[in-house]
Every structure is written in structure tokens, then in C-alpha cells.
Design a protein around this motif. Sequence first.
Motif, PDB file in Angstrom:
ATOM      1  N   THR A 135       8.970   8.560 -11.466  1.00 49.01           N
ATOM      2  CA  THR A 135       8.845   9.862 -10.802  1.00 49.01           C
ATOM      3  C   THR A 135       7.763  10.742 -11.423  1.00 49.01           C
ATOM      4  O   THR A 135       7.570  11.872 -10.987  1.00 49.01           O
ATOM      5  N   GLY A 136       7.085  10.250 -12.461  1.00 51.65           N
ATOM      6  CA  GLY A 136       5.945  10.968 -13.007  1.00 51.65           C
ATOM      7  C   GLY A 136       6.194  11.723 -14.290  1.00 51.65           C
ATOM      8  O   GLY A 136       5.370  12.557 -14.674  1.00 51.65           O
TER       9      GLY A 136
ATOM     10  N   THR B  66       3.543  10.553 -16.556  1.00 54.15           N
ATOM     11  CA  THR B  66       2.274  10.899 -15.919  1.00 54.15           C
ATOM     12  C   THR B  66       1.923  12.358 -16.168  1.00 54.15           C
ATOM     13  O   THR B  66       0.767  12.694 -16.498  1.00 54.15           O
TER      14      THR B  66
ATOM     15  N   GLU C  51       3.234   2.428  -9.604  1.00 49.73           N
ATOM     16  CA  GLU C  51       4.691   2.376  -9.465  1.00 49.73           C
ATOM     17  C   GLU C  51       5.067   1.570  -8.213  1.00 49.73           C
ATOM     18  O   GLU C  51       4.594   1.875  -7.118  1.00 49.73           O
TER      19      GLU C  51
ATOM     20  N   ALA D  53       9.009   2.751  -3.870  1.00 50.74           N
ATOM     21  CA  ALA D  53       8.467   3.720  -2.914  1.00 50.74           C
ATOM     22  C   ALA D  53       9.079   5.103  -3.073  1.00 50.74           C
ATOM     23  O   ALA D  53       8.382   6.120  -2.982  1.00 50.74           O
TER      24      ALA D  53
ATOM     25  N   ARG E 270       7.557   6.704  -6.165  1.00 43.83           N
ATOM     26  CA  ARG E 270       6.170   7.112  -5.904  1.00 43.83           C
ATOM     27  C   ARG E 270       6.124   8.404  -5.113  1.00 43.83           C
ATOM     28  O   ARG E 270       5.345   9.313  -5.408  1.00 43.83           O
TER      29      ARG E 270
ATOM     30  N   GLU F 227       4.417  11.997  -6.268  1.00 48.47           N
ATOM     31  CA  GLU F 227       3.376  12.680  -5.497  1.00 48.47           C
ATOM     32  C   GLU F 227       3.803  14.091  -5.104  1.00 48.47           C
ATOM     33  O   GLU F 227       3.018  15.042  -5.187  1.00 48.47           O
TER      34      GLU F 227
ATOM     35  N   VAL G 221      -1.956   7.957  -7.142  1.00 55.52           N
ATOM     36  CA  VAL G 221      -0.710   7.192  -7.200  1.00 55.52           C
ATOM     37  C   VAL G 221      -0.890   5.938  -6.354  1.00 55.52           C
ATOM     38  O   VAL G 221      -1.302   6.026  -5.188  1.00 55.52           O
TER      39      VAL G 221
ATOM     40  N   ASP H 240       0.605   1.803  -5.313  1.00 56.31           N
ATOM     41  CA  ASP H 240       1.695   0.837  -5.232  1.00 56.31           C
ATOM     42  C   ASP H 240       1.273  -0.420  -5.968  1.00 56.31           C
ATOM     43  O   ASP H 240       0.366  -1.138  -5.536  1.00 56.31           O
TER      44      ASP H 240
END
Length: 256
Positions: free
Chosen positions: A51-52, A55, A69, A72, A75, A79, A91, A93
Motif C-alpha cells: 500500500t506504499g 514507498t 506490486e 491489484a 496497488r 496510488e 506504480v 504491476d
Amino acid sequence: MSHSDSTERFSNRVADYVRYRPDYPPALLDWLHQDIGVSPDTLVADIGAGTGISTRLFLAAGHPVIAVEPNAAMRAAAEQWLSPDYLRLKVVDGTAEATTLARDSVGLVAAAQAFHWFDTDAVRQEWARILHPGGLALVFWNSRLLDSSPFLIGYEQLLLEFGTDYTAVAERYQDDDTMRAWFGDGLRGMARLPNAQWLDLDGLRGRLLSSSYAPPAGHPRHAPMLDALQRLFDAHAVNGRVAFEYQTRAFIGTLD
């Protein structure tokens, strides 16, 4: 555990993951920049970015980041959470073993909490492929302290009693000797840093339910687990909160 199982097992826990999983200490970036000498403008591939959480750590320090990641839902959460505030984010896939990134395209490959799910032989080859010559791989994660307080001792017992596959998941985390062997002669540094969350009851419940081994609603152990968590919190909370303590472990080196 199959690759698809490890990729999808957090899909129904994304909201709790975003809200209740711990950050990483700012001292980790101080160590990376000052002790290891990585420039804050280095392009980072954050692998298994989820989920970041990791990041955001790099973005806030000035790094451009490609978050890789395969899940889905995670990701989308990353975002939604990060894209409005950080323009230097992309980001994609991809998996740890097949990132989709170009050869010789990034200066730092980083992997946080997800590393223990990876095929470590395959990722070593893939990360060496996408790194610039002399680029570095950084692996780090939060290790929950198991016995540093009566609360944490009780929490560990709760997981052992109610977790669906807690022991199997816990045993996946690598020890220092394993990580030294993984990096081999390329190991450049290791660090252990204190980290903690102060959680009220809702936060503690969300932290527990963000874990893949916590039985979800509808499971016969779900309600008894939450009852036990309430009793544990009541026994140890101070001013309405408990200390959820970690040690952030970090390893960095080349993969030549």
C-alpha cells in the motif's frame, strides 16, 4: 505456499494495512544517506511495495520511486494515497522475481516487509539485472519484539492460540546469518533501529486484523480472538494505549 497465495493473501486486509501497519523510522534514511552514502536523488525500485508504506519513506526523502506490486488492491491503495502528493512516483504491476523493469534502470532496489514472501534465489538474479553497475539492494523490515513487555508476551501467546498459520509465517523471516550469506561479499552494511507504535484499542484491533494469519470475520476463531485481545488491552493499557514495539532490521549491499 504458492506464489499466488502469497500475492493475494492481503487482498481483504488492505484498509487495515493502510491505517494500522507501522511506518519505518526516519533513522533508516539517515543511515542510508549518511553512513552508506546513497544520494537522495537515486531512483528506487520499491519491490513488493504493498500500500506504499515503504514507498512514502523514500518519496518523502526526495527519491523518485517505482513501486512494484502484484496485488491489484494494494496497488490501487498506494496510488490513491500517494499519487496526489508525490509526482516522482510510478506504480507498476510486477513481482519481485519478474519486476517488468528494464535492465540497468535503477540505482537502488529496496524491499521491506514483503521480502520474506519472495523466492530469494530468483530475486537476486532479477534485482542484479535491473540495477545499475555498482547499484545497491536494501532489504529491511520491522521485527516485532516478542518479550520486551508483558503486553507483547501476551500478544505473542494470542497469535499462537488463534492465528491460522502464524508459526509458518513467522518462521519465514530471515536471520542475520541468512542475510549475510544472501549478500555474500557484496554486503555493505547492517543496522538495527528502534521503532514503535502507540495504539488505542481500535488501533490494536486494526493492527492485528492487518496480519494475514489473523482469522477474518466469519471464521470460528475470529470473535474469541477479539475477546482475548480486549482482555489483553485492558490488562496492559496505560492512558488508553499500549506500546507495540519493533526493531527495524536493515541490510544493504551489491549483488554483483
